[in-house]
Design an enzyme around this catalytic site. Sequence first.
Site, PDB file in Angstrom:
ATOM      1  N   ALA A  80     -24.027  29.302  13.030  1.00  0.00           N
ATOM      2  CA  ALA A  80     -23.435  28.314  12.497  1.00  0.00           C
ATOM      3  C   ALA A  80     -22.900  28.000  11.026  1.00  0.00           C
ATOM      4  O   ALA A  80     -23.939  28.583  10.247  1.00  0.00           O
ATOM      5  CB  ALA A  80     -24.155  26.947  12.935  1.00  0.00           C
ATOM      6  N   TYR A  85     -18.573  30.005  -1.015  1.00  0.00           N
ATOM      7  CA  TYR A  85     -18.894  30.659   0.393  1.00  0.00           C
ATOM      8  C   TYR A  85     -19.636  31.730   0.218  1.00  0.00           C
ATOM      9  O   TYR A  85     -20.802  31.921   0.661  1.00  0.00           O
ATOM     10  CB  TYR A  85     -17.520  30.876   1.208  1.00  0.00           C
ATOM     11  CG  TYR A  85     -17.872  31.757   2.335  1.00  0.00           C
ATOM     12  CD1 TYR A  85     -18.424  31.192   3.678  1.00  0.00           C
ATOM     13  CD2 TYR A  85     -17.663  33.316   2.666  1.00  0.00           C
ATOM     14  CE1 TYR A  85     -18.854  31.867   4.786  1.00  0.00           C
ATOM     15  CE2 TYR A  85     -17.931  33.875   3.643  1.00  0.00           C
ATOM     16  CZ  TYR A  85     -18.528  33.187   4.550  1.00  0.00           C
ATOM     17  OH  TYR A  85     -18.984  34.110   5.848  1.00  0.00           O
ATOM     18  N   VAL A  92      -7.228  38.078   9.367  1.00  0.00           N
ATOM     19  CA  VAL A  92      -5.626  38.484   9.292  1.00  0.00           C
ATOM     20  C   VAL A  92      -5.202  38.956  10.895  1.00  0.00           C
ATOM     21  O   VAL A  92      -4.313  39.009  11.127  1.00  0.00           O
ATOM     22  CB  VAL A  92      -5.641  39.790   8.465  1.00  0.00           C
ATOM     23  CG1 VAL A  92      -6.212  41.019   8.868  1.00  0.00           C
ATOM     24  CG2 VAL A  92      -4.090  40.156   8.390  1.00  0.00           C
ATOM     25  N   ILE A 134       2.485  40.145   4.922  1.00  0.00           N
ATOM     26  CA  ILE A 134       1.737  40.763   4.065  1.00  0.00           C
ATOM     27  C   ILE A 134       1.582  40.199   2.815  1.00  0.00           C
ATOM     28  O   ILE A 134       2.566  40.403   2.259  1.00  0.00           O
ATOM     29  CB  ILE A 134       1.564  42.187   4.237  1.00  0.00           C
ATOM     30  CG1 ILE A 134       1.423  42.812   5.880  1.00  0.00           C
ATOM     31  CG2 ILE A 134       0.818  43.055   3.383  1.00  0.00           C
ATOM     32  CD1 ILE A 134       1.767  44.281   6.092  1.00  0.00           C
TER      33      ILE A 134
END
Length: 308
Positions: free
Chosen positions: A74, A140, A183, A199
């Site tokens: 999580a 992050y 991606v 791209i």
Amino acid sequence: MRNKLVVVTGGAGFIGSHIAWELSKDNEVIVIDNLHTGKRENVPPAAKFVRADIRDYESIAELISHADYVFHEAAQVSVVESVRDPIFTEEVNVIGTLNILRALMEGHGKLIFASSAAVYGNNPNLPLKETETPRPLSPYGVTKLTAEQYLRVFNELYGIPAVSLRYFNVFGPRQSANQYAGVISIFINRALKNEPLVIFGDGKQTRDFIYVKDVVRANILVAESRKANGRVFNVATGRQTTILELAMKIIEITNATSSILFDKPRPGDIRHSQADISEIRKLGFEPEWTLEDGLKKTVEWYQAQGLK
């Protein structure tokens, strides 16, 4: 691993659901997920589903304390979201992890934590070893590194068996195809619609892609290994693939008529990424899935979802 009580946080999400499906064959599995990004249909029928938020200690503490193993998947995983809302990212990724560690202090279980290659930042010393100095470029990455340090400290201070796995570019079925996803899922989704594959940059940037089933194997391996306790491991293949090569391979596999478009590079994007996986290899890990085989399975899954 058999006849164990296993908790998978984020078990309705991409990687967590694959862990839950594999372990539910021979174990009692409890999936904890608040369905912020996860999907209820990803949870295996054999698992018990508990809708709860890891930020709420009281809602998860008893379940965690009884577990033999906790696979902690999580997280708030979007780098873009972390830049926009670092406080929310901190609450989920750090406070949530601390809540799990706190609950494990009341129990006996082992924690396997999903960290990220984002902790390395834009490091040119390839292939990256776990001993490289972390230099995350986003909130992050900072939260994943912080959580790793908490695992280390709780292992050393309180004896909680805990392992951090730094995932590189994981792909496979059930991965979201939204703009913040990997991606591969974005390219496959567009190729199946014969839309252009965009791209950012010249396409020569490289990534270390690993199929999700190999990631599941790595999780189970370190869970069962006492030698892994208190340590950090890269989870990847150790191979580089350019984004242009990836795009061409996906167009080939999907038989798409998609063109490839080049756009300006995105600020903050890492140029090259490759893991040194010698440490986890010492535990017996070896990637089994080639990029092409993994892509074929992933494309099959997307086609079955009707994303054409």
